[in-house]
Scaffold this motif. Structure first.
Motif, PDB file in Angstrom:
ATOM      1  N   ASN A   1       0.697  -1.258   0.076  1.00  0.00           N
ATOM      2  CA  ASN A   1       0.144   0.157  -0.189  1.00  0.00           C
ATOM      3  C   ASN A   1       0.887   1.211   0.027  1.00  0.00           C
ATOM      4  O   ASN A   1       1.392   1.701   0.980  1.00  0.00           O
ATOM      5  N   PRO A   2       0.841   2.049  -1.205  1.00  0.00           N
ATOM      6  CA  PRO A   2       1.761   3.068  -1.200  1.00  0.00           C
ATOM      7  C   PRO A   2       0.949   4.492  -0.639  1.00  0.00           C
ATOM      8  O   PRO A   2       1.812   5.557  -0.487  1.00  0.00           O
ATOM      9  N   GLY A   3      -0.233   4.302  -0.402  1.00  0.00           N
ATOM     10  CA  GLY A   3      -1.178   5.535   0.165  1.00  0.00           C
ATOM     11  C   GLY A   3      -0.766   5.771   1.513  1.00  0.00           C
ATOM     12  O   GLY A   3       0.244   5.237   2.216  1.00  0.00           O
ATOM     13  N   ALA A   4      -1.571   6.698   2.003  1.00  0.00           N
ATOM     14  CA  ALA A   4      -1.343   7.217   3.360  1.00  0.00           C
ATOM     15  C   ALA A   4      -2.303   6.544   4.517  1.00  0.00           C
ATOM     16  O   ALA A   4      -1.903   6.800   5.533  1.00  0.00           O
ATOM     17  N   GLU A   5      -3.269   5.909   4.110  1.00  0.00           N
ATOM     18  CA  GLU A   5      -4.143   5.287   4.867  1.00  0.00           C
ATOM     19  C   GLU A   5      -4.279   3.725   4.687  1.00  0.00           C
ATOM     20  O   GLU A   5      -3.916   3.409   3.574  1.00  0.00           O
TER      21      GLU A   5
ATOM     22  N   ILE B   1      -4.363  -3.619   5.221  1.00  0.00           N
ATOM     23  CA  ILE B   1      -3.087  -3.555   4.644  1.00  0.00           C
ATOM     24  C   ILE B   1      -2.353  -2.261   5.288  1.00  0.00           C
ATOM     25  O   ILE B   1      -2.994  -1.127   4.559  1.00  0.00           O
ATOM     26  N   PRO B   2      -1.367  -1.979   5.774  1.00  0.00           N
ATOM     27  CA  PRO B   2      -0.919  -0.724   6.290  1.00  0.00           C
ATOM     28  C   PRO B   2      -0.235  -0.039   5.155  1.00  0.00           C
ATOM     29  O   PRO B   2       0.234  -0.524   4.250  1.00  0.00           O
ATOM     30  N   ALA B   3      -0.262   1.440   5.355  1.00  0.00           N
ATOM     31  CA  ALA B   3       0.687   2.240   4.322  1.00  0.00           C
ATOM     32  C   ALA B   3       2.134   1.849   4.466  1.00  0.00           C
ATOM     33  O   ALA B   3       2.585   1.751   5.617  1.00  0.00           O
ATOM     34  N   GLY B   4       2.737   1.835   3.568  1.00  0.00           N
ATOM     35  CA  GLY B   4       4.257   1.612   3.545  1.00  0.00           C
ATOM     36  C   GLY B   4       4.777   0.316   2.985  1.00  0.00           C
ATOM     37  O   GLY B   4       3.681  -0.427   2.354  1.00  0.00           O
ATOM     38  N   PRO B   5       5.831  -0.083   3.062  1.00  0.00           N
ATOM     39  CA  PRO B   5       6.330  -1.272   2.236  1.00  0.00           C
ATOM     40  C   PRO B   5       6.251  -2.689   2.722  1.00  0.00           C
ATOM     41  O   PRO B   5       6.502  -3.433   2.414  1.00  0.00           O
TER      42      PRO B   5
END
Length: 231
Positions: A148-152, A179-183
């Motif tokens: 998830n590359p988004g902010a939420e 799915i958390p934001a980030g890699p």
């Protein structure tokens, strides 16, 4: 200090208004927030709040402890829900990567990506399952790892397969946690009790979240065929 509040004329029962007051003496806490909640019959004309200034380091320690406790509660909740509501059948086998009366294939190299996707996938496997004594798969499943590359955080609300003729099949779905934001990413599993021949694959897989525009579309999805044993 006193604060006098006059409700608006169209204030509805259950309506909530947040009020924040700030103190000018420089001590901590520097502010306090209150929620005013409308009620058709009950209410109070006066609320007394007493503020006891405390050192900032004490407030920071209490805040950190409260946040740590909240995170632990969320982790415990996710674990308990996963144990109680885990998927069964082929979806459970795909989720746990268990071996059994199923065949699977890594389809990452053949799938089609779409630039407009809100999330990207970096692992993909498809599964087929055959009941004992049958040569055709009774269920098919796709297991994806999404980033998830988004902010939420992103929560799967629905999934469907669209075949080459445009027919759409709604899929059952499973996701242990948003799915958390980030890699870091996370896994989702979707599937249906049909055979590949009934689906007319290669298919297009569509995933979407509840009430949001962030969708994922994956093309050229296929499922492995279980070979019938020779007599």
């Amino acid at each position: 200090m006193s604060l006098h509040v006059i409700p608006k004329a169209d204030y509805l029962p259950g309506e909530r208004i947040k009020v924040t007051v700030r103190f000018a003496d420089g001590a901590a806490p520097a502010s306090a927030s209150f929620w005013l909640v409308g009620h058709a019959a009950k209410g109070t004309r006066r609320v007394e709040v007493f503020r006891q200034p405390r050192p900032p380091e004490v407030l920071k320690k209490e805040r950190d402890e409260a946040q740590a406790e909240a995170r632990q509660c969320q982790e415990d909740k996710a674990r308990l829900l996963a144990e109680r509501e885990g998927p069964g059948g082929l979806m459970g086998a795909a989720w746990m990567e268990r071996a059994g009366s199923l065949v699977s294939g890594d389809v990452s190299g053949q799938l089609k990506r779409y630039p407009a996707d809100a999330l990207r996938w970096d692992e993909a496997r498809s599964y087929s399952y055959t009941r004992k004594g049958e040569s055709q798969p009774a269920s098919v499943v796709v297991r994806l790892r999404l980033v998830n590359p988004g902010a939420e955080p992103w929560t799967l609300a629905g999934a469907a397969l669209v075949d080459s003729m445009g027919e759409e099949v709604e899929l059952a779905r499973w996701q242990e946690a948003p799915i958390p934001a980030g890699p870091i990413g996370g896994f989702v599993v979707v599937g249906t009790e049909r055979v590949p021949e009934q689906l007319g694959c290669p298919c297009t897989l569509k995933l979407w979240e509840s009430g949001g525009p962030r969708t994922v579309t994956i093309g050229n999805v296929t499922f492995p065929v279980i070979q019938k044993a020779a007599p």
